[in-house]
Scaffold this motif. Structure first.
Motif, PDB file in Angstrom:
ATOM      1  N   CYS A  24      28.546  50.227   7.099  1.00 15.83           N
ATOM      2  CA  CYS A  24      29.751  50.756   7.740  1.00 15.83           C
ATOM      3  C   CYS A  24      30.899  49.767   7.616  1.00 15.83           C
ATOM      4  O   CYS A  24      30.791  48.613   8.022  1.00 15.83           O
ATOM      5  CB  CYS A  24      29.491  51.088   9.202  1.00 15.83           C
ATOM      6  N   CYS A  26      33.923  50.378   8.994  1.00 16.51           N
ATOM      7  CA  CYS A  26      34.965  50.734   9.968  1.00 16.51           C
ATOM      8  C   CYS A  26      35.492  49.485  10.666  1.00 16.51           C
ATOM      9  O   CYS A  26      34.852  48.433  10.671  1.00 16.51           O
ATOM     10  CB  CYS A  26      34.455  51.777  10.970  1.00 16.51           C
ATOM     11  N   CYS A  29      33.247  47.921  13.443  1.00 16.78           N
ATOM     12  CA  CYS A  29      32.113  47.124  12.954  1.00 16.78           C
ATOM     13  C   CYS A  29      32.606  45.779  12.430  1.00 16.78           C
ATOM     14  O   CYS A  29      31.940  44.758  12.585  1.00 16.78           O
ATOM     15  CB  CYS A  29      31.343  47.879  11.869  1.00 16.78           C
TER      16      CYS A  29
HETATM   17 ZN   LIG Z   1      31.326  51.076  11.834  1.00 18.14          ZN
END
Ligand SMILES: [Zn+2]
Ligand SMILES: [Zn+2]
Length: 152
Positions: A24, A26, A29
Motif C-alpha cells: 500500500c 497510501c 501508510c
Molecule cells: Zn495504505
C-alpha cells in the motif's frame, strides 16, 4: 513463517499462507511507517500464533473514520499487524517476518500517492486506489477463506 518485533519480546508464527499480500502506497501508510509504503499480508487472525509476548492494540486514525487497531510490541512499540473493519482478519506487517522476501506483494494499491522514485516491477498488478473487483487480485481459494472469515 516466523516473525517478531525489533526487541524480540514479541514473536509470532503464521500457520498458513496469507490470503493476499498488499503493498500500500497510501499517504497514511507512509506516515505510519515513516517510509514509502507498507506491505501487509492478510490472514485469518487465528492463524497468527503468538510464540512470545502479547502485542498491545493502539487505536490509530483511518480514512474510514472508525480507526484501525495497530498491534504493537509493548516494549519497543514496533507495529506487527493491524485490524481494519474485520476484527478476525490480521494485516501482518511483512517487514517484521524473519524472511520478508518470502511474501512479495500480489498487488500494489493507492499508487496515486506512490513516491515518484519507487518503480514497480514489470507486469506488477497496480491500482490507483483500492481495487474494485477482488476477483482480479485474489485467488479463488483465498476468496473462499475470506467468505468464511466474514461469515458470508
Ligand atoms: Zn495504505
Ligand atoms: Zn519489541
Amino acid at each position: 513463517m516466523d516473525g517478531g518485533c525489533a526487541c524480540g519480546a514479541v514473536r509470532y508464527r503464521l500457520s498458513d499462507t496469507p490470503m493476499v499480500v498488499h503493498c500500500c502506497h497510501c499517504t497514511r501508510c507512509q506516515t505510519e511507517t515513516g517510509s514509502a509504503f507498507v506491505i501487509n499480508a492478510v490472514i485469518e487472525h487465528d492463524r497468527v500464533e503468538l510464540l512470545a509476548g502479547v502485542p498491545e492494540p493502539v487505536l490509530t486514525p483511518s480514512d474510514s473514520g472508525r480507526g484501525q487497531e495497530v498491534f504493537r510490541c509493548p516494549t519497543c512499540r514496533v507495529a506487527l499487524w493491524s485490524h481494519y473493519s474485520v476484527p478476525t482478519a490480521a494485516f501482518v506487517r511483512v517487514g517484521t517476518l524473519d524472511a520478508p522476501g518470502a511474501l512479495p506483494p500480489d498487488v500494489h494499491i493507492f499508487t496515486r500517492s506512490k513516491l515518484l522514485w519507487v518503480r514497480l516491477p514489470e507486469g506488477a498488478k497496480a491500482y490507483d486506489g483500492f481495487y474494485a473487483d477482488p476477483g482480479e487480485v485474489w485467488s479463488a481459494e483465498a476468496r473462499v477463506r475470506w467468505k468464511v472469515l466474514v461469515g458470508g
